[in-house]
Design an enzyme around this catalytic site. Structure first.
Site, PDB file in Angstrom:
ATOM      1  N   LYS A 236       9.121 -31.801  -4.463  1.00 10.33           N
ATOM      2  CA  LYS A 236       8.680 -30.418  -4.568  1.00 10.33           C
ATOM      3  C   LYS A 236       7.150 -30.430  -4.532  1.00 10.33           C
ATOM      4  CE  LYS A 236      12.606 -28.148  -5.771  1.00 10.33           C
ATOM      5  NZ  LYS A 236      13.098 -26.881  -5.199  1.00 10.33           N
TER       6      LYS A 236
ATOM      7  N   LYS B  86      22.745 -23.299   0.768  1.00 13.04           N
ATOM      8  CA  LYS B  86      23.017 -23.181  -0.661  1.00 13.04           C
ATOM      9  C   LYS B  86      24.124 -22.139  -0.800  1.00 13.04           C
ATOM     10  CE  LYS B  86      18.521 -24.284  -2.787  1.00 13.04           C
ATOM     11  NZ  LYS B  86      17.609 -24.577  -1.668  1.00 13.04           N
TER      12      LYS B  86
END
Length: 352
Positions: free
Chosen positions: A149, A257
């Site tokens: 990230k 997702k």
């Protein structure tokens, strides 16, 4: 048939940092489907709502569950096109009930313990030292694909982390993925993408904020680092609009997702449309409990996903649900001898 739902708060073991801030807790909602004549036998699902990402994450959500429960009772349909997480949870509960209520959503060699899913090792945002320490742990555990990230700490420090990795491990030894969560500005995105290319990055998820289709299309055309759409898919349920997005932006990859892109049915449509256009894809979880994570893992194996997937391991929370999933190196597996104890769900505050 009847439906009930139970809100639940998941507590992180450690603060989870993203470019959107730090999370200490994560709300979710469990769903169960059952025959009122046999209420102790039920299918379990998780409506994994995600604040600040799920469009339906607002004060009206409980009323949608009440509407759904009422419609299930009379056998009437419910429009869930704008409620992805609810669609996701309902699909799981029905699948579980249909497969004898033992936590099996998609029977396969995976649920028989005969295959595994390779996943990437996720490095959460933190200080430079914290991220390096986490990286060393993942590499020691045997991960060959690492996802970092980025976009929250100083840019040069993030570049130092990537440089440190590449000075020790080649692209053939460690695959690097990065996720900006839309943190780059439109103005400086290309500069940063060119910089990232120096480190042999496999792909970058969502370099700029969603909604900037023209700017994202230009980046996908010119970027030396392949771009994967993530948040860009959220909230789009209409097939024609999905096609328009993919035809406009022309991404190299899309990230699925299920909790955020229409459940398993919506995610399957995204895959079909992406493949028609030559775009790659992989599946990623979105901070679900072990209920949603197990369902996603089973679906991922069932549809034959290739390469490292972005699935969690269920170890983020202190109060997670029971699970048959376990990690063996970089491979997620299903323990056929460790069926989850359902007594946990009997303690929840179910609403009907």
């Amino acid at each position: 048939m009847r439906l009930a739902f139970a809100p639940y708060i998941l507590d992180f073991k450690q603060p989870a940092g993203t470019s959107r801030g730090v999370m200490l807790t994560k709300p979710t909602v469990f769903v169960k489907i059952y025959d009122e004549s046999v209420p102790d036998v039920y299918g379990i699902g998780e409506a994994a709502v995600f604040p600040n990402l799920s469009p339906e994450a607002n004060e009206s959500l409980p009323y949608k569950f009440l509407e759904l429960a009422a419609n299930v009772a009379i056998g009437a349909p419910t429009d869930l096109s704008k409620h992805s997480s609810v669609q996701f949870g309902l699909e799981q509960a029905i699948l579980d009930y249909s497969n004898k209520c033992n936590g099996i959503y998609y029977p396969s060699k995976f649920t028989e313990g005969q295959s595994e899913i390779t996943i990437n090792g996720l490095i959460w945002m933190g200080t430079q030292k914290e991220m390096m320490d986490r990286l060393e742990e993942k590499l020691k555990d045997g991960f060959h694909c690492i996802k970092l990230k980025i976009g929250a700490i100083d840019w040069e420090k993030e570049m130092a982390i990537l440089n440190g990795i590449r000075s020790r491990y080649s692209e053939h030894e460690v695959t690097l993925r990065v996720d900006a969560n839309g943190a780059f500005s439109v103005e400086d995105a290309m500069i940063k993408l060119n910089r990232l290319a120096d480190f042999g990055i496999h792909s970058i998820e969502q370099p700029i904020a969603k909604g900037n289709w023209e700017a994202m299309a230009k980046l996908c055309e010119l970027s030396p680092v392949p771009i994967a759409l993530d948040e860009e898919l959220i909230g789009i349920s209409d097939t024609a609009e999905k096609k328009r997005l993919l035809d406009t932006i022309k991404p190299q990859y899309v990230i699925l997702k299920p909790a955020l892109c229409g459940g398993f049915s919506g995610a399957t449509e995204w895959i079909d449309l992406a493949e028609e256009r030559g775009a790659g894809w992989w599946v990623t979880s979105a901070l679900e409990s072990n209920v949603g994570l197990s369902a996603i893992s089973q679906w991922t194996s069932y549809i034959g996903a290739k390469g490292p997937q972005g699935l969690g391991t269920g170890n983020l929370f202190t109060n997670n649900t029971p699970s048959a999933l376990f990690l063996e190196g970089e491979n997620l597996r299903y323990d056929t001898e460790n069926r989850p104890d359902r007594s946990f769900f009997d303690t929840l505050d179910w609403r009907y």
